[in-house]
Design an enzyme around this catalytic site. Structure first.
Site, PDB file in Angstrom:
ATOM      1  N   LYS A 172       0.833  -1.208   0.000  1.00 27.21           N
ATOM      2  CA  LYS A 172       0.000   0.000   0.000  1.00 27.21           C
ATOM      3  C   LYS A 172       0.865   1.254   0.000  1.00 27.21           C
ATOM      4  O   LYS A 172       0.526   2.273  -0.612  1.00 27.21           O
ATOM      5  CB  LYS A 172      -0.931   0.004   1.217  1.00 27.21           C
ATOM      6  CG  LYS A 172      -1.842   1.238   1.330  1.00 27.21           C
ATOM      7  CD  LYS A 172      -2.769   1.402   0.130  1.00 27.21           C
ATOM      8  CE  LYS A 172      -3.602   2.681   0.201  1.00 27.21           C
ATOM      9  NZ  LYS A 172      -4.670   2.626   1.197  1.00 27.21           N
ATOM     10  N   LYS A 240      -1.042  11.408   6.353  1.00 24.36           N
ATOM     11  CA  LYS A 240      -0.809  10.312   7.297  1.00 24.36           C
ATOM     12  C   LYS A 240      -0.135   9.153   6.586  1.00 24.36           C
ATOM     13  O   LYS A 240       0.861   8.596   7.066  1.00 24.36           O
ATOM     14  CB  LYS A 240      -2.137   9.873   7.921  1.00 24.36           C
ATOM     15  CG  LYS A 240      -2.028   8.761   8.958  1.00 24.36           C
ATOM     16  CD  LYS A 240      -2.242   7.373   8.400  1.00 24.36           C
ATOM     17  CE  LYS A 240      -3.682   7.146   7.977  1.00 24.36           C
ATOM     18  NZ  LYS A 240      -3.924   5.747   7.540  1.00 24.36           N
TER      19      LYS A 240
END
Length: 290
Positions: A172, A240
């Site tokens: 990811k 983030k």
């Protein structure tokens, strides 16, 4: 199957819905805000529970999609966390975009309790979740993954075991690194075309059929041109994610100069008031700077 789903945000809400509607599974949901859980039950039926542990109690598989590492620890090993309620042999599938470190940590904690654990972050955004067309990249043991994959398939267009615990999260990170550069490049291309006095619709009509084509171009150039950013994947969440990428790169020795630069560009967008804007709002920074 009996399944549980923890976290009913813009991704989790429809993903849990697909488990009930497409999968026909018996679903119990938990959300930090009980009102959101009630709204899900009103739409899809089934049941909600007041704690992760109670939601997970009879589940064969427990799914989660929460905000960050700390949120994930809270719903797994925290007070009333799912691990304390799960029966031996059950599987926990985490769709949160989190660090590889927390994935490995929870894999070890689950194993000591006789539980399976799969880190399974997703790509495809809100539209992918709603349409059941997400890309899911997984880390964990092959036998555990094999049991979870047919259930994940209810909201996945593609699902792949990438390697041991943490490999899903690392994959990811690659996804987010690639997206960051693509969105900045697309933003600069749109900005340049405007300054050059070109017809942007004609420009995109031509270059989207060649080597410059991307998902971001196909799905975002029109809203970027119109200055519409009140949807999609929020800048706060992208920062983030990029922070996780950069921290991991420091540990592994990978060089991410463009990713670090784009992260700072997103910081500028936050200062502009765009914390909840879609990530395509990078173009607004260029327009502001003239």
């Amino acid at each position: 199957m009996k399944v549980a789903f923890l976290g009913l945000g813009v991704m989790g809400f429809p993903m849990a819905g697909h488990l009930a509607v497409r999968g026909g599974h018996e679903v119990t949901v938990y959300n930090r805000s009980a009102a959101k859980a009630q709204a899900w039950v009103e739409k899809y039926g089934n049941a909600s529970a007041p704690t992760p542990a109670e939601a997970a109690g009879d589940a064969d598989i427990v799914f989660a999609c929460v905000g960050n590492d700390d949120d994930l620890r809270s719903v797994t090993t925290g007070p009333d966390g799912a691990f304390s309620g799960m029966r031996k042999g059950a599987i926990f599938v985490d769709h949160t975009t989190a660090s590889a470190d927390v994935a490995r940590e929870l894999y070890e904690a689950a194993g000591k309790l006789g539980l399976g654990f799969v880190d399974a972050p997703v790509s495809g955004g809100q539209a992918g979740a709603e349409n059941g067309a997400l890309g899911v990249m997984c880390g964990g043991d092959p036998d555990v993954y094999a049991k979870a994959e047919p259930v994940i398939a209810h909201y996945a267009k593609a699902c792949q075991l990438m390697g041991p615990a943490g490999a899903g999260q690392l994959t990811k990170m690659v996804n987010q690194i690639c997206i960051a550069g693509l969105v900045q490049g697309l933003s600069e291309g749109i900005h340049f075309a405007r300054k050059a006095g070109l017809d942007l619709e004609k420009v995109m009509g031509v270059i989207s059929k060649g080597a410059a084509q991307s998902w971001q171009m196909e799905n975002r150039w029109k809203t970027m041109n119109e200055g519409k950013f009140d949807f999609g994947f929020a800048v706060d969440w992208m920062r983030k994610d990029l922070g996780i990428c950069l921290a991991t790169a420091r540990h592994t020795g990978a060089q991410l100069p463009v990713t670090a630069l784009v992260d700072q560009f997103y910081a500028d967008v936050q200062v502009m008031g765009g914390k909840r804007w879609d990530t395509s709002s990078l173009v607004a920074r260029l327009e502001r700077k003239g």
